[in-house]
Design an enzyme around this catalytic site. Structure first.
Site, PDB file in Angstrom:
ATOM      1  N   LEU A 524       0.896  -1.064   0.170  1.00 40.20           N
ATOM      2  CA  LEU A 524      -0.261  -0.199  -0.143  1.00 40.20           C
ATOM      3  C   LEU A 524       0.260   0.932  -0.282  1.00 40.20           C
ATOM      4  O   LEU A 524       1.046   2.059  -0.845  1.00 40.20           O
ATOM      5  CB  LEU A 524      -0.683   0.003   1.665  1.00 40.20           C
ATOM      6  CG  LEU A 524      -1.997   1.481   1.659  1.00 40.20           C
ATOM      7  CD1 LEU A 524      -2.960   2.171  -0.272  1.00 40.20           C
ATOM      8  CD2 LEU A 524      -1.973   1.045   3.225  1.00 40.20           C
ATOM      9  N   ASP A 525       1.796   1.348   0.994  1.00 40.15           N
ATOM     10  CA  ASP A 525       2.407   2.838   1.455  1.00 40.15           C
ATOM     11  C   ASP A 525       3.658   2.290   1.859  1.00 40.15           C
ATOM     12  O   ASP A 525       3.682   1.610   2.915  1.00 40.15           O
ATOM     13  CB  ASP A 525       1.539   3.494   1.912  1.00 40.15           C
ATOM     14  CG  ASP A 525       2.776   4.882   2.790  1.00 40.15           C
ATOM     15  OD1 ASP A 525       3.485   4.738   2.085  1.00 40.15           O
ATOM     16  OD2 ASP A 525       2.300   5.748   3.295  1.00 40.15           O
ATOM     17  N   PRO A 526       5.039   1.714   1.573  1.00 39.61           N
ATOM     18  CA  PRO A 526       4.808   2.057  -0.377  1.00 39.61           C
ATOM     19  C   PRO A 526       4.055   0.495  -1.707  1.00 39.61           C
ATOM     20  O   PRO A 526       3.928  -0.255  -1.386  1.00 39.61           O
ATOM     21  CB  PRO A 526       6.363   1.329  -0.830  1.00 39.61           C
ATOM     22  CG  PRO A 526       6.614   0.317   0.243  1.00 39.61           C
ATOM     23  CD  PRO A 526       5.799   0.943   1.763  1.00 39.61           C
ATOM     24  N   ASP A 529       0.308   3.549  -3.787  1.00 38.42           N
ATOM     25  CA  ASP A 529       0.839   4.828  -3.856  1.00 38.42           C
ATOM     26  C   ASP A 529       1.946   5.269  -5.088  1.00 38.42           C
ATOM     27  O   ASP A 529       2.096   6.033  -5.291  1.00 38.42           O
ATOM     28  CB  ASP A 529       1.434   5.017  -2.107  1.00 38.42           C
ATOM     29  CG  ASP A 529       3.260   5.112  -2.265  1.00 38.42           C
ATOM     30  OD1 ASP A 529       2.715   4.108  -2.291  1.00 38.42           O
ATOM     31  OD2 ASP A 529       3.640   5.369  -1.033  1.00 38.42           O
ATOM     32  N   ARG A 645       4.438  14.236   2.142  1.00 35.33           N
ATOM     33  CA  ARG A 645       3.943  13.496   1.760  1.00 35.33           C
ATOM     34  C   ARG A 645       3.708  13.193   3.509  1.00 35.33           C
ATOM     35  O   ARG A 645       4.516  13.893   3.715  1.00 35.33           O
ATOM     36  CB  ARG A 645       4.895  12.310   1.553  1.00 35.33           C
ATOM     37  CG  ARG A 645       5.158  11.990   0.237  1.00 35.33           C
ATOM     38  CD  ARG A 645       6.222  10.672   0.426  1.00 35.33           C
ATOM     39  NE  ARG A 645       5.555   9.603  -0.082  1.00 35.33           N
ATOM     40  CZ  ARG A 645       5.632   8.463   1.100  1.00 35.33           C
ATOM     41  NH1 ARG A 645       6.145   8.574   2.089  1.00 35.33           N
ATOM     42  NH2 ARG A 645       4.337   7.612   0.921  1.00 35.33           N
TER      43      ARG A 645
END
Length: 869
Positions: A524-526, A529, A645
């Site tokens: 997801l993050d990373p 994104d 961010r």
């Protein structure tokens, strides 16, 4: 064990309760517990472990000082101790992780002598130990303990590791002389049971010990057969009952016991279970046999049937009954060259099982139960070779199930998405240190197989890697580099959801030279994104636009209905990582100016955040580490004047956390108040933290150590300058009450710092219930300007995902949005859609275009919108 406990009771002083500590190692521990339960005993638990007693080891410490009138002197108190209680991370900012401990014991140090041993009158050591692990108790530690009045009477070292986990145990003992003494005051050894010193038991042949009555009984029976055994020259000279009992004769196995070599050969010569069945056979099935397999030699008949028909077998599992009345159990993988031959073998085995039934009655001595598994067909080398593609998933945590479900169903569910690409059924192997975890994770998933695997066993790991096309590692980042090395050597592709660290970056050239793709940061993050950002940025550049500003916001949050506490936040795992992240410094660029935020001020830098598309969400954002590195990754460092961010939380979170930090709850150094033999209550500890912050000579709080009522506590926070506004102080006090940081309950002995105290309370009070949902929110904004005079555009993309419940199984939104993208990465590598080699991120269109399409098909959808200025 019985002898030792007798001595234990005899020598336990009336000034100390007899408290036994048993260190845990599965089978060795089991029989010790059996004997322990025969005594008048009470079981203690460390901390607040279930199931039915909540008595901490610190309470045990207090009990040792109670008066004789309040204790049962002849009752044995016991506590089972696991590795979690024996060691602690050398890095005080980290929490204990069993997988990491087994992999990197050098990162941990022993705390058994501080937390457990000072309260023990007996220690029964059943713990497996190797030199690379910290000792349970060193000689120096024992000497210090005894000088400080430790009530230890003796140790029973069941493992008999000389100079091992108990360093002072320097020899084994015999059945005739089971004990010796070690005197820590003189550092000497002696055998005088009436003298001074710690009693040591280390009999290394205890399994051979029989009571005198049993030995006499066995001898009386054996004597009846001695003359026959001594006079016989051939097996045929022996009576039937002795002939059947003869396992070897003339240096070889007798005919009745030939199955031993056959079964051993099948088990030793065959490699671990392969992806595509028994080696060299096109059709395989699993056969389960239970009955009097060995005492009636039915196993011989079963193996004869298989081999006589031209089949082969491999022993998978074997459990031998321990008496003439007990059944034995064996699992065999049976293979044949064609389906008809395998059917014939199955029919013959069925007939053997049915032969135990005569005139409707079952002959108990010949009883045999048979279960046949599903027949699996595999292509032979003579046909067009096309084995099923396979993916090995390492790790069976929360993220694993969505990944395994996706891959196992990819052929039937997502075959039409990749144009021109047929997706075969994928065989998914899920490996875990404990097979039970893997079995539970993949329960009900077709095409998924659980396996037990210790990734530190390089040979076995390499063997499994060699059998698959792609490895998906969901283990902690510290394991990835070693796994990637094995993948490179076997020329196998790999996927992880973790950040690319230095150890992985160093493998780029070797992976590239081997033609291997190591796809990282695919979560997801990373992960998502990256892919959303690059899609938006590449589209802007294709239209000859320039990125003026890039902002990204992401957060894992409780769903609104589950945000039912003052912090409006919950944890689905240990909160230590999230709390530490709130203390990280941050760097970003805003309107051309580089901004640095110190970690101590991060919570104070939080800003209100609202989304027009989701007006009901009252959010705030905190800068997330170094945003500038993403400008380099995305190729916009030179053109973008703003690169930012941030982490998302519900509004009000940061001011509460900032106040808790100001109080001192996130300090990671060992606190002096938590080092003593008697732990303070949570309320007393909070009072101490507040008093440390006081600049006055007057110590506040009640005389009993409590922190006062809500109004008084709010006043103290404001007076000490720990809160800027009364509203924030009120919210913080509500949080303190909710977390129980004011409770008149002792802090667990495992808490050594204020940080540990905060984590313990948050993990206990801020956990999701089985009916609560989490939520993931990811939002990107890209401002694009055009040199030809076209109006500036603001591109927005938003992902909102909630946890799901299907067929009674709940899956968190975080697990879905990390596990499925990682599995999509594995699918793309299987389909050879990714041509880039080396250690890479999902930044190129060959990855993010098909990946985002597949994610949308799974229901993970991004809402995109463009507005013109």
């Amino acid at each position: 064990m019985e002898m030792f406990l007798r001595v234990h009771k005899r020598y336990s002083s009336s000034y100390h309760m007899p408290l036994s500590m048993l260190t845990n190692f599965q089978n060795l521990l089991g029989c010790r517990i059996f004997f322990w339960k025969q005594l008048d005993h009470q079981k203690l638990y460390i901390g607040s472990q279930e199931p039915y007693l909540h008595i901490s080891i610190t309470m045990a410490a207090n009990w040792t000082h109670h008066s004789q009138a309040t204790r049962r002197i002849f009752q044995v108190y016991g506590c089972i101790v696991t590795c979690r209680d024996m060691v602690a991370p050398k890095d005080s900012t980290r929490s204990f992780d069993k997988v990491d401990y087994y992999a990197h014991p050098e990162h941990y140090y022993s705390v058994f002598h501080e937390r457990i041993a000072p309260y023990a009158s007996a220690i029964v050591n059943c713990m497996y130990w190797e030199k690379r692990f910290p000792r349970l108790l060193s000689t120096k530690q024992l000497q210090d303990l005894m000088k400080n009045g430790c009530p230890l009477v003796g140790v029973s070292d069941v493992t008999c590791d000389i100079g091992g986990s108990l360093e002072f145990v320097n020899r084994t003992t015999s059945i005739e002389k089971p004990f010796f003494r070690y005197d820590p005051f003189t550092d000497s050894y002696h055998d005088d049971m009436e003298g001074d010193g710690v009693i040591c038991l280390a009999v290394d042949i205890l399994p051979t010990e029989f009571s005198r009555e049993a030995s006499q009984h066995f001898g009386d029976i054996l004597s009846q057969f001695i003359s026959s055994l001594a006079s016989a020259k051939e097996l045929t000279d022996l009576p039937t009952h002795l002939r059947k009992a003869c396992i070897t004769h003339g240096g070889a196995l007798t005919s009745l016991y030939e199955y031993i070599s056959r079964m051993r050969k099948s088990s030793i010569d065959s490699p671990p279970t392969t992806i595509n069945g028994l080696s060299g056979k096109n059709y395989c099935t699993l056969v389960s046999l239970s009955g009097h397999l060995f005492d009636q030699f039915l196993i011989n008949e079963a193996l004869d049937i298989i081999e006589a028909a031209g089949g082969s077998f491999r022993l998978v599992r074997c459990e031998v009954g321990q008496s003439t009345h007990a059944m034995s159990y064996s699992e065999l993988e049976v293979g044949a060259d064609d389906a008809a031959l395998l059917d014939k073998i199955i029919d013959s085995l069925t007939s053997l099982a049915n032969s135990s039934i005569t005139d409707g009655a079952i002959r108990k001595d010949r009883e045999l139960s048979l279960k046949i598994g599903k027949v699996s067909a595999y292509a032979s080398e003579d046909s067009i070779p096309r084995k099923r593609p396979a993916v090995l998933i390492l790790g069976a945590g929360r993220v694993c199930r969505p990944a395994a479900e996706f891959l196992a169903s990819a052929g039937s569910s997502y075959g039409g998405i990749l144009s021109g690409q047929d997706i075969e059924e994928i065989q998914v192997l899920v490996a875990s240190l404990y097979k039970e975890d893997a079995e539970e994770t993949i329960e009900g998933i077709k095409n998924a197989t659980p396996i037990q695997l210790d990734v530190m066993d390089i040979e076995r790991l390499s063997d499994y890697v060699s059998q698959v096309e792609v490895v998906l590692s969901l283990l902690p980042p510290s394991f990835h580099a070693a796994i990637a090395n094995i993948c490179i050597k076997n020329k196998k592709n790999m996927v992880t959801a973790s950040y690319v660290d230095d150890s992985m970056s160093k493998l780029h050239d070797s992976a590239k030279d081997a033609g291997v793709t190591i796809l990282c940061e695919m979560g997801l993050d990373p992960g998502i994104d990256h892919m959303m950002a690059m899609k938006m940025i590449d589209q802007a550049h294709t239209r000859r636009g320039k990125v003026k500003a890039f902002t990204s916001y992401c957060g894992g949050l409780p769903s609104p209905s589950s945000a039912n506490n003052p912090l409006a936040y919950k944890f689905s795992w240990n909160p230590a990582g999230a709390i530490r992240a709130g203390r990280n410094s941050a760097t970003y660029k805003f309107l051309g100016e580089v901004v640095h935020v110190d970690g101590s001020s991060l919570y104070d830098s939080a800003k209100t955040f609202r989304l027009p598309e989701l007006p009901a969400f009252a959010l705030e954002c905190l800068p997330n580490r170094n945003s500038l590195t993403y400008g380099d990754l995305y190729g916009i460092s030179e053109e973008a004047s703003t690169i930012f961010r941030a982490t998302l939380r519900y509004e009000g979170f940061s001011e509460i956390m900032a106040t808790l930090a100001n109080i001192g709850f996130f300090d990671m150094e060992h606190h002096p108040l938590l080092k003593g033999s008697q732990q303070p209550t949570f309320g007393a500890f909070l009072n101490e933290l507040l008093n440390v912050n006081s600049c006055t000579e007057t110590r506040n709080g009640s005389s009993d150590g409590s922190v006062g009522n809500d109004e008084e506590l709010v006043g103290r926070l404001i007076m000490l300058g720990l809160c800027k506004e009364k509203a924030a102080a009120v919210k913080t006090v509500k949080t303190i009450r909710f977390l129980g940081l004011h409770d008149d309950v002792q802090v667990p002995a495992t808490c050594l710092s204020a940080f540990d105290v905060a984590c313990q309370r948050m993990e206990e009070r801020l956990a999701y219930t089985s009916k609560e949902q989490d939520m993931v929110l990811l939002h990107h904004e890209v401002e694009v300007e055009f040199p030809d005079g076209r109006p500036t555009e603001n591109h927005r993309a938003t992902l909102l995902e909630f946890g799901r419940t299907e067929d009674g199984k709940a899956t968190t939104a975080m697990a879905l949005t990390v596990g499925i993208p990682a599995a999509v990465g594995a699918l793309l590598l299987l389909q050879k859609r990714v041509q880039e080699k080396g250690v890479i991120r999902p930044l190129r269109s060959e990855v993010y275009i098909p990946a985002l399409e597949i994610l949308e098909a799974t229901g993970i959808t991004m809402l995109e919108k463009v507005e013109t200025a």
